[in-house]
Design an enzyme around this catalytic site. Structure first.
Site, mmCIF file in Angstrom:
data_model
loop_
_atom_site.group_PDB
_atom_site.id
_atom_site.type_symbol
_atom_site.label_atom_id
_atom_site.label_comp_id
_atom_site.label_asym_id
_atom_site.label_seq_id
_atom_site.Cartn_x
_atom_site.Cartn_y
_atom_site.Cartn_z
ATOM 1 N N HIS A 100 37.084 -16.837 -22.096
ATOM 2 C CA HIS A 100 37.331 -17.067 -20.664
ATOM 3 C C HIS A 100 38.274 -18.257 -20.409
ATOM 4 C CE1 HIS A 100 36.765 -17.968 -16.461
ATOM 5 N NE2 HIS A 100 36.100 -19.073 -16.759
ATOM 6 N N HIS A 102 37.840 -26.464 -18.776
ATOM 7 C CA HIS A 102 37.312 -26.500 -17.404
ATOM 8 C C HIS A 102 35.811 -26.230 -17.281
ATOM 9 C CE1 HIS A 102 37.771 -22.058 -17.187
ATOM 10 N NE2 HIS A 102 36.854 -22.147 -16.255
ATOM 11 N N GLU A 137 30.202 -28.785 -17.314
ATOM 12 C CA GLU A 137 29.100 -28.120 -16.619
ATOM 13 C C GLU A 137 28.216 -27.324 -17.577
ATOM 14 O OE1 GLU A 137 28.672 -28.490 -13.364
ATOM 15 O OE2 GLU A 137 27.141 -26.991 -12.916
ATOM 16 N N ASP A 138 28.833 -26.640 -18.513
ATOM 17 C CA ASP A 138 28.073 -25.659 -19.292
ATOM 18 C C ASP A 138 27.747 -26.066 -20.724
ATOM 19 O OD1 ASP A 138 28.325 -24.143 -17.065
ATOM 20 O OD2 ASP A 138 29.929 -22.862 -17.820
ATOM 21 N N ASP A 183 40.994 -19.671 -12.762
ATOM 22 C CA ASP A 183 39.609 -19.422 -13.166
ATOM 23 C C ASP A 183 39.042 -18.267 -12.349
ATOM 24 O OD1 ASP A 183 37.003 -19.829 -14.153
ATOM 25 O OD2 ASP A 183 36.544 -21.295 -12.583
ATOM 26 N N ASP A 195 55.857 -0.547 7.483
ATOM 27 C CA ASP A 195 56.445 -1.341 6.403
ATOM 28 C C ASP A 195 55.683 -1.172 5.093
ATOM 29 O OD1 ASP A 195 54.217 -2.487 7.387
ATOM 30 O OD2 ASP A 195 55.046 -4.503 7.598
#
Ligand code: MN
Length: 720
Positions: free
Chosen positions: A48, A72, A76-77, A139, A259
């Site tokens: 990921h 990223h 947190e994880d 993300d 359009d």
């Protein structure tokens, strides 16, 4: 999964001198940290962040952004911490990853169904670096691409959030491609039936018009070739969500949309754009009112193009967009492309400690984001501005508390509950022990520590911003406040009597208070203290025959003041402070960076109660006990004289900079006491200007003027 070498290869295509080490380190670090995690699809989790990094590589972003993308989800994880990342990758990258971790909290909160609108604004407010938003969008894009493995309810919620928060954000950042992909994937999960119906109609319409479109396409090609304009011609079809949205908003049927098809003609330079426009308009009729020239007037998000609609051979209307290759890239990548073209230098140096330069660039881009050109966008913008007076913080449980800018921990406590505010004795902000007077920043997580026997102090009123907190503190300290106003009232009377050479004796009030309809002497004194009643009226009642004009003027001698620290021997005598709240023989000093009339101020007594140091409440106070704090107010008749303040400036290092700044100051009647140049950083110069001003209003005014100078990137007052 992309190997490290493959990833580096992709980056090298646009950045031959890429810092391979840092990318390799981030790749290995993230892979290791996520090693025992799997995604819902069963794939290794690391795929990921790697995909997210790849999306950003395709947008040709710098190393810091790519590294932040790889990292990223680590804080947190996984077991990773900001400190560790800072040690390994530097503070810049640690801040980016930390920013992303904060944004992740929003995802948790949004599960509790807080308004999307607020979330979107919070997102902008928390983010001080546009690269955080870029990673966040990438993300989200990857999460949307892989959403099919989630449960139906979760798919729906995430899609709705994407449509309401992230797609508009991408649009605002000018990232058309990402916006469309986010919209269409969410649309598919939110309203599959409508999505499929529109898709079917689109293919059907395409089939019906295939020949016509080919004909027009080759006609354009030959017209341009005949005029020797080299161009790339792309055929575009409106995206399903855009069609759905238009049908909904304008109440149109599919057939009424004009359009659906568009040609995009991409040329080398701006001149060619207008040339192409001329060629097309001389061949086909144009639809009046559909012509838009975003080249001469670009959209606020940087978008440039010419739009026109022509009437084709069988009367069909076909939209044509004309732009250069540069404009095409900006339309696709938005802020990201904008940065690499116009501010290539700044972007290149993002990995270096070069916050000054970057911040100037970021300020511009974030300004860009905050503006819009359609009425809806304008509205949005206004709301955003409103919103920027606010600070949004979280309770440890993730509840969002919205406070005005400048609010402190104490305001937060009162916002949670009056009782919490009243017995608040300490706090942790983002896990660190912090004074309850600390100003809060967007995204702070605040934990309040309570002591049920505690009570707020009268001085606390100066450290709160919200009316709610102020009222509660007043209520809890009512008796104390009353006493304080009595003292001030008495001091005022004493001062006033002294003007006429009369000694003030409290006993004279015994015959007076009823005459002024007060219950007792104290309530009369308190009223004077609160400026509800004038001390002159009392004096007149007692000495009806004294001519007012004969009174001496109050004089404070503030001459011979030592710079920086104003030691006031003259004040030892007792009452001649320009301040209320000080009694007895105390040395009065001002804080090192000065105080200015208009500042909310507070005094800190030293241990043997001989000296008091007066600080603006915005300053960081020295270590003190509660009983050392003294509530101080400015005298309401201040002597006319200047007060010292310090201004911090970050300016471009050019010839004449100091001249420009000093001319703003002197033309506005500010005297300059000293200019201290602190350091030079890559074309910028940090300096501190020590000024003498009359009051806070004047000081704020000149700081605002200085900020307006284009050589100045930051200007603010220093309190410590
Ligand atoms: Mn993620």
């Amino acid at each position: 999964m992309l190997s490290l070498d493959e990833l580096l290869g992709l980056i090298e295509k646009y950045k031959p001198n890429v810092n391979k080490d840092i990318i390799a380190k981030a790749y290995a670090y993230a892979m290791d940290k996520h090693s025992n995690q799997k995604r819902a699809s069963g794939e290794s989790y690391f795929s990921h962040p790697l995909h997210v990094a790849e999306i950003l590589v395709n947008m040709r972003l710098d190393e810091a952004t790519i590294v932040a993308a790889l990292l990223h989800d680590t804080i947190e994880d996984t077991t990773a911490t900001k400190t560790e990342i800072s040690k390994l990758f530097g503070e810049n990258i640690a801040n980016l990853v930390d920013g992303l971790t904060k944004l992740k909290k929003l995802d948790l909160i949004s599960e509790k169904a807080i308004q999307a609108e607020n979330l979107r604004k919070l997102l902008l407010a928390i983010t001080n670096d546009v690269r955080v938003l870029l990673v966040k969008l990438a993300d989200r894009l990857h999460n949307m691409r892989t959403l099919n493995v989630m449960r139906k309810a979760k798919r729906y919620r995430i899609s709705l959030e994407t449509l309401e928060i992230y797609a508009p954000l991408a649009s605002r950042m000018g990232m058309q491609d990402i916006k469309e992909e986010l919209e269409n994937t969410s649309f598919k999960y939110i309203n599959e039936e409508a999505y499929n119906a529109i898709q079917a109609r689109l293919s059907q319409t395409l089939e019906q018009n295939k020949h016509l479109l080919t004909r027009i396409g080759s006609k354009i090609e030959s017209l341009l070739a005949a005029s020797q304009v080299s161009a790339t011609i792309k055929r575009r079809m409106k995206e399903p969500y855009a069609i759905f949205h238009k049908m909904e908003i304008k109440g149109l049927k599919f057939e009424e949309l004009t359009d659906i098809f568009a040609f995009r003609i991409i040329v080398e330079n701006t001149l060619d754009c207008y040339k192409v426009l001329g060629i097309l308009h001389s061949k086909w009729a144009m639809v009046p009112g559909r012509f838009k020239d975003y080249i001469s007037t670009p959209k606020q998000n940087g978008y440039q193009s010419i739009h026109t609609t022509i009437v084709g051979p069988n009367g069909q209307r076909i939209e044509i967009q004309i732009r250069t290759y540069n404009m095409e890239e900006i339309a696709e990548y938005g802020v990201a492309a904008y940065s690499s073209y116009k501010e290539g230098e700044a972007f290149k140096e993002l990995c270096v400690d070069n916050s000054a330069r970057v911040s100037a660039w970021l300020r511009r881009t974030l300004d860009l984001l905050a503006e819009g050109d359609s009425p809806e966008e304008f509205l949005e913008h206004t709301k955003l501005e409103l919103y920027q007076d606010q600070v949004l913080c979280f309770t440890p449980k993730g509840q969002l508390i919205s406070l005005p800018q400048g609010a402190t921990v104490l305001d937060f406590a009162y916002a949670v509950h009056t009782n919490i505010g009243n017995c608040c004795v300490g706090s942790k902000v983002n896990g660190l022990l912090t004074s309850i007077f600390t100003e809060l920043k967007n995204g702070d997580e605040v934990e309040i520590m309570c002591d049920n026997s505690a009570k707020p102090d009268i001085t606390y009123e100066k450290f709160v911003k919200t009316g709610r907190a102020r009222v509660a503190i007043r209520k809890a300290t009512k008796a104390e406040v009353y006493k304080k106003y009595c003292t001030i009232g008495r001091t005022k009377l004493e001062d006033y009597f002294a003007l006429y050479g009369k000694a003030f004796d409290i006993k004279v009030l015994d015959n007076i208070y009823e005459q002024f309809s007060y219950k007792n002497v104290d309530s009369l004194l308190a009223s004077i203290g609160r400026n509800e009643l004038s001390e002159a009226d009392i004096f007149k009642a007692i000495y009806p025959n004294i001519d007012e004009k004969k009174g001496k003027t109050l004089s404070f001698s503030l001459r011979n003041i030592k710079p920086l620290l104003r030691k006031r021997a003259a004040y030892l005598s007792g009452k001649n402070y320009p301040l209320y709240g000080i009694e007895g023989k105390i040395n009065v000093n001002f804080s090192p960076k000065g105080i200015v009339p208009g500042d909310a101020i507070i005094g800190v007594l030293d241990n043997d109660k001989k000296n008091i140091l007066i600080y603006p409440t915005k300053a960081k106070l020295p270590k003190h006990k509660k009983k050392q704090l003294v509530d101080i107010m400015w005298h309401d008749k201040l002597p006319v004289e200047r007060y010292r303040a310090h201004i911090y400036l970050l300016v471009q290092n050019q010839v004449g900079v100091i001249n420009k700044i000093s001319s703003v100051l002197t033309t506005n009647d500010v005297s300059i006491f000293d200019v201290l140049v602190r350091s030079y950083v890559l074309g910028f110069c940090k300096m501190e200007i020590v000024v003498d001003v009359w009051n806070l209003k004047q000081l704020n005014f000149v700081i605002a003027l200085i900020r307006e100078l284009n050589i100045v990137s930051r200007a603010y007052r220093l309190y410590n």
